[in-house]
Design a protein around this motif. Structure first.
Motif, PDB file in Angstrom:
ATOM      1  N   LEU A 155       0.820  -1.208   0.000  1.00  0.00           N
ATOM      2  CA  LEU A 155       0.000   0.000   0.000  1.00  0.00           C
ATOM      3  C   LEU A 155       0.854   1.259   0.000  1.00  0.00           C
ATOM      4  O   LEU A 155       0.543   2.229  -0.697  1.00  0.00           O
ATOM      5  N   TRP A 214      -9.855  -5.476   5.596  1.00  0.00           N
ATOM      6  CA  TRP A 214     -11.054  -5.252   6.405  1.00  0.00           C
ATOM      7  C   TRP A 214     -12.147  -6.269   6.108  1.00  0.00           C
ATOM      8  O   TRP A 214     -13.252  -6.172   6.645  1.00  0.00           O
ATOM      9  N   LEU A 248      -7.157  -2.857   0.798  1.00  0.00           N
ATOM     10  CA  LEU A 248      -7.895  -2.417   1.990  1.00  0.00           C
ATOM     11  C   LEU A 248      -9.153  -3.250   2.201  1.00  0.00           C
ATOM     12  O   LEU A 248      -9.488  -3.600   3.335  1.00  0.00           O
TER      13      LEU A 248
END
Length: 133
Positions: A31, A122, A118
């Motif tokens: 990231l 999550w 992401l």
């Protein structure tokens, strides 16, 4: 007291296993790299487009000052980073429309990579639509 300690240890084990199972360290590295590679060219294209209109010259200077004041780590490094970014922006402004198109596409694909990473971290089940209406 003993049950709190046991619960705390179990919680820390859970966090550690979850961190490893979700490959968070690998995602964090990817990231960071993808963010730098996608945001800088995208900002450059936006600045190049704004710079082509004389109406936006004053606003463009304010935006650049804001970005470099608030998003650079040290006050001493602001001028060097700003000079490098402005040089990069000037070169990007000289790109042909095909070059700018590929720069935008590359930036957007990298942003999509960030979004997917992401979502995986999550554990998002419902994916975001490409175009919101």
């Amino acid at each position: 007291m003993h049950s709190r300690l046991t619960t705390s240890v179990q919680f820390l084990k859970f966090i550690f296993h979850r961190f490893n199972d979700d490959r968070c360290l690998s995602h964090a590295t990817n990231l960071s790299f993808a963010t730098l590679l996608s945001i800088i060219p995208l900002m450059t294209v936006c600045i190049a487009i704004l710079a082509s209109f004389s109406v936006f010259k004053k606003i463009l200077t304010q935006i650049q000052d804001f970005v470099f004041t608030h998003f650079t780590p040290k006050a001493e490094s602001i001028q060097g980073i700003q000079d490098y970014f402005l040089t990069f922006s000037e070169k990007a402004a000289q790109l042909s429309s095909v070059g700018i198109l590929f720069l935008v596409i590359t930036s957007l694909l990298l942003m999509r990579t960030i979004d997917r990473a992401l979502n995986e971290i999550w554990q998002v089940k419902v994916k975001r639509k490409p175009i919101h209406g």
